[in-house]
Every structure is written in C-alpha cells, then in structure tokens.
Design an enzyme around this catalytic site. Structure first.
Site, PDB file in Angstrom:
ATOM      1  N   LYS A 158      -0.219  -7.945   4.204  1.00  0.00           N
ATOM      2  CA  LYS A 158       0.930  -8.349   5.008  1.00  0.00           C
ATOM      3  C   LYS A 158       0.838  -7.965   6.479  1.00  0.00           C
ATOM      4  O   LYS A 158       0.606  -6.816   6.816  1.00  0.00           O
ATOM      5  CB  LYS A 158       2.194  -7.716   4.445  1.00  0.00           C
ATOM      6  CG  LYS A 158       2.645  -8.316   3.140  1.00  0.00           C
ATOM      7  CD  LYS A 158       3.978  -7.714   2.784  1.00  0.00           C
ATOM      8  CE  LYS A 158       4.549  -8.300   1.512  1.00  0.00           C
ATOM      9  NZ  LYS A 158       5.659  -7.467   1.030  1.00  0.00           N
ATOM     10  N   GLY A 168      -5.125   5.095   1.477  1.00  0.00           N
ATOM     11  CA  GLY A 168      -5.257   5.059   0.041  1.00  0.00           C
ATOM     12  C   GLY A 168      -6.133   3.891  -0.402  1.00  0.00           C
ATOM     13  O   GLY A 168      -7.165   4.078  -1.038  1.00  0.00           O
ATOM     14  N   GLY A 193      -0.164   4.841   4.653  1.00  0.00           N
ATOM     15  CA  GLY A 193       1.025   4.743   5.492  1.00  0.00           C
ATOM     16  C   GLY A 193       1.100   5.880   6.496  1.00  0.00           C
ATOM     17  O   GLY A 193       1.451   5.681   7.664  1.00  0.00           O
TER      18      GLY A 193
HETATM   19  C1  3PG Z   1       0.901   6.559  -0.629  1.00  0.00           C
HETATM   20  O1  3PG Z   1       0.252   6.272  -1.619  1.00  0.00           O
HETATM   21  O2  3PG Z   1       0.983   5.800   0.348  1.00  0.00           O
HETATM   22  C2  3PG Z   1       1.558   7.901  -0.559  1.00  0.00           C
HETATM   23  O3  3PG Z   1       1.335   8.622  -1.729  1.00  0.00           O
HETATM   24  C3  3PG Z   1       3.035   7.747  -0.287  1.00  0.00           C
HETATM   25  O4  3PG Z   1       3.638   6.999  -1.300  1.00  0.00           O
HETATM   26  P1  3PG Z   1       4.924   6.124  -0.970  1.00  0.00           P
HETATM   27  O5  3PG Z   1       4.466   5.027  -0.036  1.00  0.00           O
HETATM   28  O6  3PG Z   1       5.417   5.610  -2.283  1.00  0.00           O
HETATM   29  O7  3PG Z   1       5.927   7.047  -0.285  1.00  0.00           O
END
Ligand code: 3PG
Ligand code: MG
Length: 401
Positions: free
Chosen positions: A208, A358, A382
């Site tokens: 996105k 991630g 993030g």
């Molecule tokens: C991720 O995987 O981005 C982190 O563990 C944070 O998880 P979240 O985006 O669900 O807060």
C-alpha cells in the site's frame, strides 16, 4: 536526554532482582499450521542476548510481549505458547509460561522464579488496558505489570512506536533501561536521518502506498534515488497514465502519487517491466510484460528482470541504502525473483545497508539470502519507518524520561 542502557543495569547488579523485559516476540507463523509453527524466529533470536545477560547475572527475568492483534481479550489463535517453547529451546532450558498476563498464573510464575530463571507472560494484548487510548485504563494495567518487576528493560524495538501500557506506561513506574537491540537500532537509524554517506538510495516495496506515504514525503528531500516496487508501484504507474490491469491499485492515492512524481525531480525510479499472472497463486500462468503495457485482467505480482537490472544499477554506487518492503509476492516462487534480485544487489553495495522491517527481514531469511551481507537488519517495520519519518516514538521517549 540520555537513555540508560542494559549495561548500566548489569553494573548496578541484578542478582536476585526481578527484571521485566519488554520484547517484540510478534513472529510470523506458517499459514494453516496446526500445531502452530513459527515461520521466522528472527525476533526471538534478536532479543536473546538481553535475556541471556540478565539470566546469567542472576536476575529473575520476566519477559512480556504482544503477538498479532487480538481484541483485548484472550484468544487462543494468538497465544504466545509456541513462542515460549522456542525461547526455551534457544535458551537451552525450558522457561515458565504464564497462561494469563497479570492474573493468577502470571503471579504464580513470577513468584516461583529462582535467580537466573526466565518466565514469559501470555500475550499482553489479551488485556484491553495494553492498547487503550485512555491513559487511566493503560495505567491500571501498567500498575499490575510493574508490580512484577524491580526494574524494566525495553528491548522491543518493533513496538517502540506504540503508545501502549507495556511500552510507555510501565517505564514511568520503574527504573528503566534500553536493551542492546533498541540501542543498536536507534544508532543505525540516526545515521540515516543525520548525515548519510552519499549516494543515499532507498528501496520501498509492499502493497500500500498509503502505508508509505509519510516516509516517502520525509525521505524525498534527503535521498538521491528512491526505487519503488511491490504492490504500491501500480498506483504510481497509474499516476503516470498507464493501465495496470487487475493489479493492486489505490485509486484514492493516484493524485497524491502524481504530485510526488512531479516533486521528485526524477529521483523516483519505477519498474520498467513486471511479472503478471492470471491469478494470485503459485500455479498461475505468468508472463513478463512492459510496465506500461499491462494487459487487461492481468495481475502484476512482481517486478521483472529488466527492472531488477535497473534497480541493481541504481544501487551499485550507493554508499547508504535503506530497504523496506518486498518487490513482489515473494512467498510464492514465481513472484520471488524481484525481491531476491534486489536483496542480492543490496548485499553487493559497498556502504551502510539497512533492511527495515518485519516483512523485509523475514523475506531475506525465507529466500535464504545470507544475512551477513547486510549492515543491519532491523526488527521493526513500522517502528523504523516512523523513526525515518521523524516522529517521536513513545517507547524511546519513555526511556529518556
Ligand atoms: C510489528 O510487527 O510491526 C510490531 O510487532 C508491532 O505490531 P503492531 O503493528 O501490531 O503494533
Ligand atoms: Mg506491523
């Protein structure tokens, strides 16, 4: 403001003390696996040095984490139990696992810890207080968590952008320290936001545009080249006036992308060819086509070989590289070549290379690419993006107080 480090805590002495460690053990699982099988344990390995250092110094170590996005109540689909087993294997001895976050099981697990033993609490997001926007509700949960520790260590870099009880409110209640992972991540990302060696090339992918808009805005003035692949490239191609067939498209973002392309002054490089398919599946009929001539009804699922060569060329002289987001649906073999090709090109760069996130980090490992070929593989998707956007990160702020 200075942040106290884990080393400081170790110097102060932890033997016999209870240390609460916020980790990010939010690992991906193999889809459909039963019992649940961890697809990539990179995040567990990344926090291991912190847990081992505390354990070996005789602390009673209470580890806590979230997993996925359960809705504030226990949900077996998001249990940390498989993570507890893997953590025990990596530590070389089983750990104790609490089947709740602050209830009877957690209280018993913490009370039962001997010096040098490790416990993991159940998924923090099984309690609505963890993610609540209401400071009072978060605070009440934080009080219960803080009662389990004499000191708090944050080594959950992947969650530092979340204003959650375990990230933001617990450190306000206990002496607090940053683990080695958080410190290293912050140091590397500061290099990128400070004065990176040039040329500075950023590669962005993922599905996105809307998720990446803020980081694109923040990075455009700073980078020399911005290479865009993944599902988000189709909205940019559409903004250039091309038809994208049945590919992923964020219609509401087309104007925004047109504006970015105009302001980018030629810095943005889009794919020139794409791998298209008749369906989103490993056995789909595929074809490589020009990015400006995607046939109606076809889905673009990866960047093509000419694009990989052009991206590799743009990367070849770089001195600093940041990469976030896969170039295609790398989980399916016919659409993995773009991500693999770009990842391999980054490993050849003679300079600082940072893999953010991630998903991109998991892609590197899933494709079997040698991790040592990168300067730094971040555990936070993030979180690293928000850092590069220049946002204040609640978890870091809390450690600075
Ligand atoms: C991720 O995987 O981005 C982190 O563990 C944070 O998880 P979240 O985006 O669900 O807060
Ligand atoms: Mg996320």
């Amino acid at each position: 403001m200075t942040i106290k480090s884990l080393d400081t805590l170790l110097d102060e002495g932890v033997s016999g003390r209870r240390v609460l460690v916020r980790a990010d053990l939010n690992v991906p699982f193999v889809k459909g696996s039963d019992p649940a099988e961890i697809a990539d344990d990179g995040r567990i390995r990344a926090v291991l040095p912190t847990i081992v250092a505390l354990r070996d110094a005789g602390a009673k170590v209470v580890v806590m984490s979230h997993l996925g996005r359960p809705k504030g109540a226990p949900d077996p689909a998001y249990t940390l139990k498989p993570v507890a087993e893997r953590l025990g294997e990596l530590l070389g001895s089983p750990i104790s696992f609490a089947t709740d976050t602050v209830g009877e099981s957690a209280q018993a697990a913490v009370a039962g810890l001997a010096d040098g033993q490790v416990a993991l609490l159940e998924n923090l997001r099984f309690n609505a207080g963890e993610t609540s926007k209401d400071a009072g509700e978060r605070g009440a949960f934080a009080d219960q968590l803080a009662a389990f520790g004499d000191a708090y260590v944050d080594d959950a870099f992947g969650a530092v952008h979340r204003k959650h009880a375990s990230v933001y409110d617990v450190p306000a209640r206990l002496p607090h320290y940053a683990g080695g992972l958080v410190l290293r991540e912050v140091e590397v990302l500061r290099t990128l936001t400070g004065d990176p060696a040039r040329p500075y090339v950023v590669v962005l992918g993922g599905s996105k545009v809307s998720d990446k808009l803020a980081v694109i805005e923040a990075l455009l003035p700073k980078v020399d080249r911005l290479l865009i692949g993944g599902g988000m490239c189709f909205t940019f191609l559409k903004a250039q006036g091309h038809e994208v067939g049945a590919s992923l498209l964020q219609d509401e973002m087309v104007d925004t992308c047109r504006g970015l392309l105009e302001r980018a002054d030629g810095k943005i490089l889009l794919p020139s060819d794409v791998v298209v398919a008749d369906k989103f599946a490993a056995d789909a009929a595929t074809q490589t086509v020009s990015a400006t001539e995607i046939p109606a009804g076809r889905l673009g699922l990866d960047i093509g070989p000419a694009s990989v060569a052009e991206f590799a060329d743009a990367l070849s002289g770089a001195k600093t590289v940041f990469w976030n987001g896969p170039m295609g649906v790398f989980e399916l073999a016919p659409f993995a070549a773009g991500t693999r090709g770009v990842a391999e090109a980054i490993t050849k760069v003679d300079g600082l290379t940072v893999v953010g996130g991630g998903d991109s980090a998991a892609a590197v490992r899933a494709l079997g690419i040698d991790e040592s070929g990168f300067g730094h593989i971040s555990t936070g998707g993030g979180a690293s993006l928000e850092f590069l956007e220049g946002k204040d990160l609640p978890g870091i702020e809390a450690l600075e107080q």
